[in-house]
Write a protein that holds these residues in place. Structure first.
Motif, PDB file in Angstrom:
ATOM      1  N   MET A   1       0.852  -1.199   0.000  1.00 40.22           N
ATOM      2  CA  MET A   1       0.000   0.000   0.000  1.00 40.22           C
ATOM      3  C   MET A   1       0.885   1.244   0.000  1.00 40.22           C
ATOM      4  N   SER A   2       0.636   2.161  -0.943  1.00 41.81           N
ATOM      5  CA  SER A   2       1.487   3.356  -0.993  1.00 41.81           C
ATOM      6  C   SER A   2       1.127   4.301   0.161  1.00 41.81           C
ATOM      7  N   THR A   3       2.132   5.022   0.634  1.00 36.88           N
ATOM      8  CA  THR A   3       1.977   5.870   1.817  1.00 36.88           C
ATOM      9  C   THR A   3       1.423   7.236   1.435  1.00 36.88           C
ATOM     10  N   LEU A   4       0.433   7.710   2.205  1.00 45.56           N
ATOM     11  CA  LEU A   4      -0.108   9.059   2.013  1.00 45.56           C
ATOM     12  C   LEU A   4       0.486  10.018   3.041  1.00 45.56           C
ATOM     13  N   LEU A   5       0.605   9.529   4.288  1.00 45.36           N
ATOM     14  CA  LEU A   5       1.106  10.373   5.379  1.00 45.36           C
ATOM     15  C   LEU A   5       2.206   9.627   6.116  1.00 45.36           C
ATOM     16  N   GLU A   6       3.354  10.291   6.283  1.00 49.15           N
ATOM     17  CA  GLU A   6       4.459   9.676   7.023  1.00 49.15           C
ATOM     18  C   GLU A   6       4.935  10.628   8.113  1.00 49.15           C
ATOM     19  N   VAL A   7       4.741  10.198   9.346  1.00 48.50           N
ATOM     20  CA  VAL A   7       5.176  10.964  10.520  1.00 48.50           C
ATOM     21  C   VAL A   7       6.468  10.319  11.006  1.00 48.50           C
ATOM     22  N   SER A   8       7.563  11.093  11.100  1.00 46.57           N
ATOM     23  CA  SER A   8       8.871  10.531  11.478  1.00 46.57           C
ATOM     24  C   SER A   8       9.542  11.317  12.589  1.00 46.57           C
ATOM     25  N   GLY A   9       9.807  10.636  13.704  1.00 46.49           N
ATOM     26  CA  GLY A   9      10.588  11.234  14.801  1.00 46.49           C
ATOM     27  C   GLY A   9      10.053  12.540  15.322  1.00 46.49           C
ATOM     28  N   VAL A  10       8.717  12.667  15.378  1.00 38.48           N
ATOM     29  CA  VAL A  10       8.107  13.940  15.777  1.00 38.48           C
ATOM     30  C   VAL A  10       8.005  14.039  17.307  1.00 38.48           C
ATOM     31  N   SER A  11       8.448  15.176  17.836  1.00 41.03           N
ATOM     32  CA  SER A  11       8.338  15.442  19.274  1.00 41.03           C
ATOM     33  C   SER A  11       7.773  16.839  19.494  1.00 41.03           C
ATOM     34  N   LYS A  12       7.005  16.982  20.580  1.00 37.92           N
ATOM     35  CA  LYS A  12       6.453  18.293  20.941  1.00 37.92           C
ATOM     36  C   LYS A  12       6.295  18.375  22.457  1.00 37.92           C
ATOM     37  N   THR A  13       6.875  19.427  23.024  1.00 40.53           N
ATOM     38  CA  THR A  13       6.802  19.645  24.471  1.00 40.53           C
ATOM     39  C   THR A  13       6.027  20.925  24.765  1.00 40.53           C
ATOM     40  N   PHE A  14       5.097  20.861  25.730  1.00 39.94           N
ATOM     41  CA  PHE A  14       4.364  22.044  26.201  1.00 39.94           C
ATOM     42  C   PHE A  14       4.717  22.249  27.673  1.00 39.94           C
ATOM     43  N   ASP A  15       5.350  23.361  27.999  1.00 41.59           N
ATOM     44  CA  ASP A  15       5.682  23.682  29.401  1.00 41.59           C
ATOM     45  C   ASP A  15       6.290  22.493  30.151  1.00 41.59           C
ATOM     46  N   GLY A  16       7.259  21.866  29.513  1.00 39.51           N
ATOM     47  CA  GLY A  16       7.948  20.751  30.178  1.00 39.51           C
ATOM     48  C   GLY A  16       7.255  19.405  30.045  1.00 39.51           C
ATOM     49  N   PHE A  17       6.008  19.383  29.514  1.00 36.15           N
ATOM     50  CA  PHE A  17       5.287  18.119  29.329  1.00 36.15           C
ATOM     51  C   PHE A  17       5.473  17.650  27.886  1.00 36.15           C
ATOM     52  N   LYS A  18       6.013  16.434  27.715  1.00 36.26           N
ATOM     53  CA  LYS A  18       6.259  15.905  26.375  1.00 36.26           C
ATOM     54  C   LYS A  18       4.975  15.272  25.839  1.00 36.26           C
ATOM     55  N   ALA A  19       4.211  16.025  25.059  1.00 36.50           N
ATOM     56  CA  ALA A  19       2.922  15.551  24.531  1.00 36.50           C
ATOM     57  C   ALA A  19       3.135  14.518  23.429  1.00 36.50           C
ATOM     58  N   VAL A  50      -0.636  17.464  12.335  1.00 35.11           N
ATOM     59  CA  VAL A  50      -0.935  17.112  10.935  1.00 35.11           C
ATOM     60  C   VAL A  50      -1.721  18.227  10.245  1.00 35.11           C
ATOM     61  N   THR A  51      -2.607  18.903  10.986  1.00 30.39           N
ATOM     62  CA  THR A  51      -3.432  19.952  10.375  1.00 30.39           C
ATOM     63  C   THR A  51      -2.817  21.349  10.462  1.00 30.39           C
ATOM     64  N   GLY A  52      -1.603  21.448  11.048  1.00 31.06           N
ATOM     65  CA  GLY A  52      -0.894  22.729  11.062  1.00 31.06           C
ATOM     66  C   GLY A  52      -1.250  23.646  12.215  1.00 31.06           C
ATOM     67  N   LYS A  53      -2.072  23.162  13.135  1.00 30.88           N
ATOM     68  CA  LYS A  53      -2.462  23.989  14.285  1.00 30.88           C
ATOM     69  C   LYS A  53      -1.300  24.127  15.270  1.00 30.88           C
ATOM     70  N   THR A  54      -0.478  23.078  15.348  1.00 32.10           N
ATOM     71  CA  THR A  54       0.671  23.057  16.267  1.00 32.10           C
ATOM     72  C   THR A  54       1.923  22.689  15.483  1.00 32.10           C
ATOM     73  N   ARG A  55       3.014  23.361  15.767  1.00 32.02           N
ATOM     74  CA  ARG A  55       4.297  23.030  15.119  1.00 32.02           C
ATOM     75  C   ARG A  55       5.118  22.162  16.072  1.00 32.02           C
ATOM     76  N   PRO A  56       5.650  21.034  15.598  1.00 39.23           N
ATOM     77  CA  PRO A  56       6.471  20.198  16.488  1.00 39.23           C
ATOM     78  C   PRO A  56       7.845  20.819  16.727  1.00 39.23           C
ATOM     79  N   ASP A  57       8.533  20.350  17.763  1.00 40.28           N
ATOM     80  CA  ASP A  57       9.892  20.828  18.057  1.00 40.28           C
ATOM     81  C   ASP A  57      10.898  20.154  17.132  1.00 40.28           C
ATOM     82  N   SER A  58      10.597  18.908  16.726  1.00 32.42           N
ATOM     83  CA  SER A  58      11.519  18.183  15.840  1.00 32.42           C
ATOM     84  C   SER A  58      10.737  17.124  15.071  1.00 32.42           C
ATOM     85  N   GLY A  59      11.374  16.580  14.031  1.00 35.10           N
ATOM     86  CA  GLY A  59      10.756  15.525  13.228  1.00 35.10           C
ATOM     87  C   GLY A  59      10.215  16.035  11.912  1.00 35.10           C
ATOM     88  N   THR A  60       9.684  15.109  11.103  1.00 37.23           N
ATOM     89  CA  THR A  60       9.126  15.462   9.792  1.00 37.23           C
ATOM     90  C   THR A  60       7.733  14.859   9.641  1.00 37.23           C
TER      91      THR A  60
END
Length: 246
Positions: A1-19, A50-60
């Motif tokens: 199955m061909s890939t439509l969405l690929e999330v790789s190594g994504v991290s996001k922290t809010f006020d010290g909490f790693k969401a 994925v919808t652009g509401k939040t930007r991650p700290d790292s990853g693609t």
């Protein structure tokens, strides 16, 4: 199955909490996927990224044939690229009829002036009737959306998203507050929609997920804990521990 969405190594922290913590997974082009996990597992943050509401700290986050980076795009550009999102609470135009809601949502009439000045062409009328049939509201086209039951409003909102012809549909807890019969019909709508696009369902209700009969991704503390069929993940000791509370 061909890939439509690929999330790789994504991290996001809010006020010290790693969401989100080094999250990686893929969604296929015509796939129904359930994403489950306890509160605070990162499900909403994943959809926000994925919808652009939040930007991650790292990853693609790569999307589509050419692997476009969603992180370089605005929320509106992401929506135009074919990513639709349904929030938990239905947001429909309550004073407008079901027909008017679906007509306003049709692909190609996104601008306010296009909506105001467009004449309901035969093609649009046909598509609206078709959409109403797909979501099971063909008998309610001339009723005001505000008169519909909670479940029917959820179906109308799914229909409004389908009207925009998304390639990826993110649906947040569609079964919440529904009767058993409404939940069954919602399952049918989502399974049918996934035949022509990718549909990701974020859900708490395990019975609803079982009915979807699709691959399940379990999130815990912002990363993938387990993945596979519902039987596979519910038999996983780590999942039982964190999700089922045993």
């Amino acid at each position: 199955m061909s890939t439509l969405l690929e999330v790789s190594g994504v991290s996001k922290t809010f006020d010290g909490f790693k969401a989100i913590n080094n999250l990686s997974f893929r969604i296929g082009r015509r796939e129904l996927r359930a994403v489950i996990g306890p509160n605070g597992a990162g499900k909403t943050t994943f959809m926000d990224i994925v919808t652009g509401k939040t930007r991650p700290d790292s990853g693609t986050v790569l999307y589509g044939d050419k692997g476009q980076s969603l992180l370089a795009m605005s929320e509106s550009r992401i929506a135009q690229a074919g990513i639709g999102r349904k929030f938990q609470r239905p947001t429909v135009f309550e004073d407008q009829t079901v027909r008017e809601n679906l007509t306003m949502a049709l692909d190609g009439s996104r601008g306010p002036f296009a909506v105001l000045w467009s004449r309901a062409t035969r093609e649009a009328a046909h598509r609206v009737a078709e959409l109403a049939g797909e979501i099971g509201l063909d008998g309610t086209l001339d009723r005001k959306a505000g008169e519909l039951s909670h479940g029917q409003k959820q179906w109308l909102e799914i229909g409004m998203l389908l009207a925009q012809n998304p390639k990826l549909l993110l649906v947040d807890e569609p079964a919440a507050g529904m009767t058993p019969a409404e939940r069954e019909h919602t399952t049918d709508i989502l399974v049918e929609a996934a035949k022509t696009r990718a549909v990701v369902v974020v859900e708490h209700d395990m019975e609803f997920v079982r009915r979807l009969n699709c691959k399940v991704t379990v999130l815990h503390e912002g990363s993938v804990l387990a993945e596979g069929s519902i039987d596979h993940v519910t038999a996983d000791e780590k999942v039982i521990e964190v999700y089922l509370g045993r």
